[in-house]
Motif scaffolding. Structure first.
Motif, PDB file in Angstrom:
ATOM      1  N   LEU A 161      38.924  47.428  42.876  1.00 22.48           N
ATOM      2  CA  LEU A 161      38.966  46.178  42.113  1.00 22.48           C
ATOM      3  C   LEU A 161      38.312  46.354  40.745  1.00 22.48           C
ATOM      4  CD1 LEU A 161      38.074  43.567  44.900  1.00 22.48           C
ATOM      5  CD2 LEU A 161      40.321  44.281  44.096  1.00 22.48           C
ATOM      6  N   LEU A 162      37.227  47.112  40.721  1.00 22.50           N
ATOM      7  CA  LEU A 162      36.513  47.332  39.463  1.00 22.50           C
ATOM      8  C   LEU A 162      37.393  48.111  38.480  1.00 22.50           C
ATOM      9  CD1 LEU A 162      33.670  46.718  38.331  1.00 22.50           C
ATOM     10  CD2 LEU A 162      33.028  49.043  38.981  1.00 22.50           C
ATOM     11  N   VAL A 163      38.040  49.161  38.960  1.00 18.48           N
ATOM     12  CA  VAL A 163      38.866  49.992  38.072  1.00 18.48           C
ATOM     13  C   VAL A 163      40.110  49.216  37.616  1.00 18.48           C
ATOM     14  CG1 VAL A 163      40.303  52.060  37.938  1.00 18.48           C
ATOM     15  CG2 VAL A 163      38.062  52.167  39.047  1.00 18.48           C
ATOM     16  N   GLY A 164      40.825  48.614  38.585  1.00 17.10           N
ATOM     17  CA  GLY A 164      42.060  47.893  38.242  1.00 17.10           C
ATOM     18  C   GLY A 164      41.796  46.730  37.307  1.00 17.10           C
ATOM     19  N   GLY A 165      40.803  45.917  37.664  1.00 15.51           N
ATOM     20  CA  GLY A 165      40.478  44.769  36.821  1.00 15.51           C
ATOM     21  C   GLY A 165      39.953  45.207  35.462  1.00 15.51           C
ATOM     22  N   GLY A 166      39.165  46.287  35.466  1.00 21.37           N
ATOM     23  CA  GLY A 166      38.597  46.787  34.218  1.00 21.37           C
ATOM     24  C   GLY A 166      39.678  47.222  33.240  1.00 21.37           C
ATOM     25  N   ILE A 167      40.724  47.853  33.748  1.00 18.41           N
ATOM     26  CA  ILE A 167      41.804  48.312  32.866  1.00 18.41           C
ATOM     27  C   ILE A 167      42.528  47.118  32.242  1.00 18.41           C
ATOM     28  CG2 ILE A 167      44.065  49.455  32.829  1.00 18.41           C
ATOM     29  CD1 ILE A 167      42.862  51.357  34.992  1.00 18.41           C
ATOM     30  N   VAL A 168      42.783  46.094  33.053  1.00 17.64           N
ATOM     31  CA  VAL A 168      43.445  44.897  32.513  1.00 17.64           C
ATOM     32  C   VAL A 168      42.592  44.264  31.425  1.00 17.64           C
ATOM     33  CG1 VAL A 168      44.324  42.591  33.049  1.00 17.64           C
ATOM     34  CG2 VAL A 168      44.713  44.464  34.647  1.00 17.64           C
ATOM     35  N   VAL A 169      41.300  44.144  31.700  1.00 12.63           N
ATOM     36  CA  VAL A 169      40.398  43.571  30.690  1.00 12.63           C
ATOM     37  C   VAL A 169      40.439  44.413  29.417  1.00 12.63           C
ATOM     38  CG1 VAL A 169      37.970  43.147  30.125  1.00 12.63           C
ATOM     39  CG2 VAL A 169      38.870  42.450  32.345  1.00 12.63           C
ATOM     40  N   LEU A 170      40.439  45.717  29.595  1.00 13.30           N
ATOM     41  CA  LEU A 170      40.407  46.637  28.447  1.00 13.30           C
ATOM     42  C   LEU A 170      41.623  46.456  27.543  1.00 13.30           C
ATOM     43  CD1 LEU A 170      38.769  48.990  27.245  1.00 13.30           C
ATOM     44  CD2 LEU A 170      40.181  50.558  28.589  1.00 13.30           C
ATOM     45  N   TYR A 171      42.820  46.351  28.149  1.00 18.25           N
ATOM     46  CA  TYR A 171      44.010  46.313  27.290  1.00 18.25           C
ATOM     47  C   TYR A 171      44.409  44.911  26.857  1.00 18.25           C
ATOM     48  CZ  TYR A 171      47.533  45.040  30.933  1.00 18.25           C
ATOM     49  OH  TYR A 171      48.273  44.401  31.885  1.00 18.25           O
ATOM     50  N   CYS A 172      43.908  43.906  27.570  1.00 19.46           N
ATOM     51  CA  CYS A 172      44.403  42.562  27.274  1.00 19.46           C
ATOM     52  C   CYS A 172      43.374  41.638  26.642  1.00 19.46           C
ATOM     53  CB  CYS A 172      44.939  41.929  28.557  1.00 19.46           C
ATOM     54  SG  CYS A 172      46.018  40.544  28.263  1.00 19.46           S
ATOM     55  N   LEU A 173      42.108  41.982  26.760  1.00 14.35           N
ATOM     56  CA  LEU A 173      41.075  41.065  26.279  1.00 14.35           C
ATOM     57  C   LEU A 173      41.184  40.842  24.773  1.00 14.35           C
ATOM     58  CD1 LEU A 173      38.674  39.435  27.349  1.00 14.35           C
ATOM     59  CD2 LEU A 173      37.201  41.323  26.656  1.00 14.35           C
ATOM     60  N   GLY A 174      41.451  41.902  24.038  1.00 10.78           N
ATOM     61  CA  GLY A 174      41.530  41.770  22.590  1.00 10.78           C
ATOM     62  C   GLY A 174      42.846  41.188  22.120  1.00 10.78           C
ATOM     63  N   GLY A 175      43.930  41.647  22.719  1.00 11.97           N
ATOM     64  CA  GLY A 175      45.252  41.295  22.203  1.00 11.97           C
ATOM     65  C   GLY A 175      45.862  40.032  22.782  1.00 11.97           C
ATOM     66  N   GLY A 176      45.261  39.457  23.818  1.00 12.85           N
ATOM     67  CA  GLY A 176      45.754  38.204  24.387  1.00 12.85           C
ATOM     68  C   GLY A 176      47.214  38.278  24.814  1.00 12.85           C
ATOM     69  N   ILE A 177      47.950  37.211  24.504  1.00 17.42           N
ATOM     70  CA  ILE A 177      49.340  37.116  24.959  1.00 17.42           C
ATOM     71  C   ILE A 177      50.207  38.206  24.317  1.00 17.42           C
ATOM     72  CG2 ILE A 177      50.182  35.536  23.170  1.00 17.42           C
ATOM     73  CD1 ILE A 177      51.058  35.147  26.839  1.00 17.42           C
ATOM     74  N   LEU A 178      49.851  38.608  23.105  1.00 16.20           N
ATOM     75  CA  LEU A 178      50.629  39.649  22.430  1.00 16.20           C
ATOM     76  C   LEU A 178      50.528  40.961  23.210  1.00 16.20           C
ATOM     77  CD1 LEU A 178      52.349  39.938  19.886  1.00 16.20           C
ATOM     78  CD2 LEU A 178      50.334  40.789  18.693  1.00 16.20           C
ATOM     79  N   ALA A 179      49.310  41.300  23.624  1.00 19.68           N
ATOM     80  CA  ALA A 179      49.122  42.507  24.429  1.00 19.68           C
ATOM     81  C   ALA A 179      49.849  42.371  25.755  1.00 19.68           C
ATOM     82  CB  ALA A 179      47.634  42.750  24.664  1.00 19.68           C
ATOM     83  N   ALA A 180      49.763  41.172  26.353  1.00 20.66           N
ATOM     84  CA  ALA A 180      50.424  40.952  27.641  1.00 20.66           C
ATOM     85  C   ALA A 180      51.939  41.132  27.504  1.00 20.66           C
ATOM     86  CB  ALA A 180      50.096  39.552  28.169  1.00 20.66           C
ATOM     87  N   MET A 181      52.517  40.574  26.450  1.00 15.87           N
ATOM     88  CA  MET A 181      53.975  40.648  26.292  1.00 15.87           C
ATOM     89  C   MET A 181      54.434  42.066  25.971  1.00 15.87           C
ATOM     90  SD  MET A 181      55.194  37.566  26.813  1.00 15.87           S
ATOM     91  CE  MET A 181      56.581  36.937  25.897  1.00 15.87           C
ATOM     92  N   TRP A 182      53.739  42.722  25.069  1.00 16.09           N
ATOM     93  CA  TRP A 182      54.125  44.088  24.705  1.00 16.09           C
ATOM     94  C   TRP A 182      53.980  45.043  25.896  1.00 16.09           C
ATOM     95  CZ3 TRP A 182      51.610  45.167  19.215  1.00 16.09           C
ATOM     96  CH2 TRP A 182      52.352  44.486  18.248  1.00 16.09           C
ATOM     97  N   THR A 183      52.847  44.922  26.595  1.00 13.18           N
ATOM     98  CA  THR A 183      52.664  45.822  27.736  1.00 13.18           C
ATOM     99  C   THR A 183      53.629  45.467  28.865  1.00 13.18           C
ATOM    100  OG1 THR A 183      50.859  44.440  28.528  1.00 13.18           O
ATOM    101  CG2 THR A 183      50.249  46.414  27.303  1.00 13.18           C
TER     102      THR A 183
END
Lengths: 505, 51
Positions: A161-183
């Motif tokens: 849970l720590l690794v999986g959740g951490g990766i999502v936070v890492l790639y999406c926290l800054g970019g918000g919906i834009l990061a979510a849509m692109w990824t």
């Protein structure tokens, strides 16, 4: 785990994080963070929406349901969902695109507040519904992350849970919906290639679809039936859920409906439904992988699995080289993360923007709002991860309940809101309270406190919530005075006179 | 169809095929000229004023 497997997974996750960080550079305001600034094109929107729909729980669960129950769960959760998705585009895409370009609306509660006379109650209740629903959904996604981590990586649940959740936070926290849509674009592409390849390969191995069905019928004729003679998949449960949740309130879920706000302009909408139909089909084809596995397991070609959700992981490890296994694990992770990221952004925005800022009236600058939204998003992720430490067993079941709960809470007020000018804020408040009480609170209690002795069949509870919420919205609206709405104020007055000018009740 | 009972085939293939057909029709008929959209009120237009 082989070094090649690890390399493939790390490569994949590296690409996802890089996309997320690239998106971060484009985000400088809440508008960028929540609705991708000036909007996105048809391919990114299509992939973004379907990528959010097709979760990790869905991919693992579809294969599991094909293996364990045949077609019944497919008919129940997806039999009318293609129509539900296209209907959502037909009914919501244009209104949401127009209002996103004309008004500063960034969230679903923003849309509903605009529609229902800037009602604080509507905003607070819908914000609460999004926050509660997002939490439920995140728990399910974390359960899937935990399942992948423990089954395929051999990690403890906590580390997974720590690794999986951490990766999502890492790639999406800054970019918000834009990061979510692109990824999501990248991740759904990977997932679709994987699932379609795998499904075609597996079905060919058992003699094509006709051969598959013939062999399934010889194992158990009920596997081919749209519903079972009794139990969870009895006909009434299947049809009620398919019709009321899959068709009538499908896009009430905020991770779909808010993505309509990211459509760049009306011209983009034209072919999005068609593109999405095929993307959705590619992604749900995991069902046939599970069925073909069941046939091969019965024939002794592949090992039987104790837990139906283990079909995909077992199959990967059985049949492919370490590097390919790594890519496939990454594809399943992709499905998990592409849903998790959406809910992470939604939950933070619901709490900070909709409840705290616009609900309680706490003044926040754009920069402060973005900071607190990110902070709360991480906190919600932590809470969901902690809850998921005691994970549910049959993953798809809980996901479908979570989907239905969200649909019941938000579907009626959104669908009727944009397509029925007579709907009033009192009706909306009543519908939201009803939807939250039945689809949210009761559904959650049913799965937790009353798990041993459920109040209602879990599949039906969401459908009941949808029906009750629609009814309350219609009845209360008709019993209260018509009200003008800013959502329709740009309509030609000759065609749509303001309600108070028509009725002087 | 393909060895499936008719009702199952209706849900499994029929839902997808119908969605695709409707999407094609939608794509061909969609107009981006106007920012208005039809509502139920267009269907159930009030027939008169209440006093």
């Amino acid at each position: 785990m082989s070094m090649w497997t690890v390399i493939a997974i790390v490569l994949y996750l590296g690409v996802v994080v890089a996309i997320g960080l690239l998106a971060t550079k484009r985000v400088s305001s809440m508008r960028d963070y929540l609705v991708a600034g000036d909007g996105l094109g048809r391919w990114v929107v299509s992939f973004g929406i379907v990528g959010a729909i097709v979760s990790g729980a869905g991919v693992l669960g579809n294969a599991g349901s094909g293996y364990g129950t045949g077609y019944a769960l497919y008919v129940m959760t997806m039999g009318l969902s293609f129509l539900g998705l296209t209907m959502a585009y037909f009914l919501l895409a244009k209104p949401m695109t127009v209002i996103a370009r004309r008004h500063p609306v960034y969230t679903l509660p923003d849309v509903l507040a605009l529609r229902y006379g800037d009602s604080r109650a509507v905003r607070m209740l819908s914000g609460l519904a999004v926050a509660l629903g997002s939490l439920i959904y995140l728990v399910v996604q974390f359960a899937a992350i935990g399942y992948i981590g423990t089954t395929l990586f051999g990690w403890s649940l906590g580390v997974s849970l720590l690794v999986g959740g951490g990766i999502v936070v890492l790639y999406c926290l800054g970019g918000g919906i834009l990061a979510a849509m692109w990824t999501n674009f990248f991740q759904l592409l990977v997932l679709s290639v994987f699932v379609v390849f795998f499904a075609v390969y597996m079905v060919k191995e058992v003699g094509g679809l006709s051969g598959l069905h013939e062999k399934m019928a010889s194992i158990d004729p009920e596997l081919l039936q749209p519903w079972h003679s009794s139990g969870t998949f009895a006909w009434e449960n299947v049809l009620v859920y398919a019709f009321f949740v899959g068709l009538l309130a499908y896009a009430g879920v905020p991770h779909i409906s808010t993505k309509f706000l990211t459509i760049r302009n009306l011209g983009i909408i034209r072919w999005i439904p068609l593109i999405s139909c095929f993307l959705y089909l590619f992604a749900v084809a995991a069902t046939w992988i599970g069925m073909a596995y069941r046939v091969q397991a019965e024939e002794g070609v592949l090992p039987a699995v104790k837990n139906a959700d283990a079909v995909l992981p077992t199959l990967m490890l059985e049949m492919f080289s370490p590097f390919v296994v790594g890519l496939m694990i990454a594809a399943v992770l992709a499905a998990v993360m592409s849903t998790t990221d959406s809910f992470m952004v939604l939950s933070g925005a619901a709490v900070v923007r909709d409840i705290v800022k616009n609900g309680f009236g706490v003044r926040l600058t754009d920069r402060q709002e973005m900071l607190w939204t990110r902070t709360v998003s991480v906190l919600v992720m932590v809470v969901a991860g902690l809850i998921a430490l005691n994970p549910p067993t049959f993953v798809l079941s809980l996901m479908a309940v979570a989907w239905g709960a969200l649909a019941a809470m938000l579907g009626p007020v959104l669908y009727l809101g944009v397509r029925w000018q007579r709907a009033t804020r009192e009706g909306a408040v009543g519908a939201l309270v009803t939807g939250i009480a039945i689809g949210g609170v009761l559904a959650t209690l049913n799965e937790t406190v009353f798990a041993d002795d459920p109040v209602f069949a879990p599949w039906n509870i969401a459908a009941i919530g949808v029906v009750a919420s629609y009814l309350v919205l219609v009845v209360v609206s008709l019993l209260t005075k018509p009200q003008p709405s800013r959502m329709f104020e740009h309509f030609a007055r000759s065609r749509h006179p303001a309600p108070e000018a028509v009725v002087d009740a | 169809m393909l060895g499936l009972p008719p009702v199952t085939a209706l849900f499994v293939f029929g839902g997808f095929v119908l969605a695709v057909i409707l999407s094609v029709v939608f794509g061909l008929r969609f107009s981006d000229d106007s920012e208005e959209w039809s509502t139920l009120d267009d269907v159930f237009t009030p027939t008169g004023r209440r006093s």
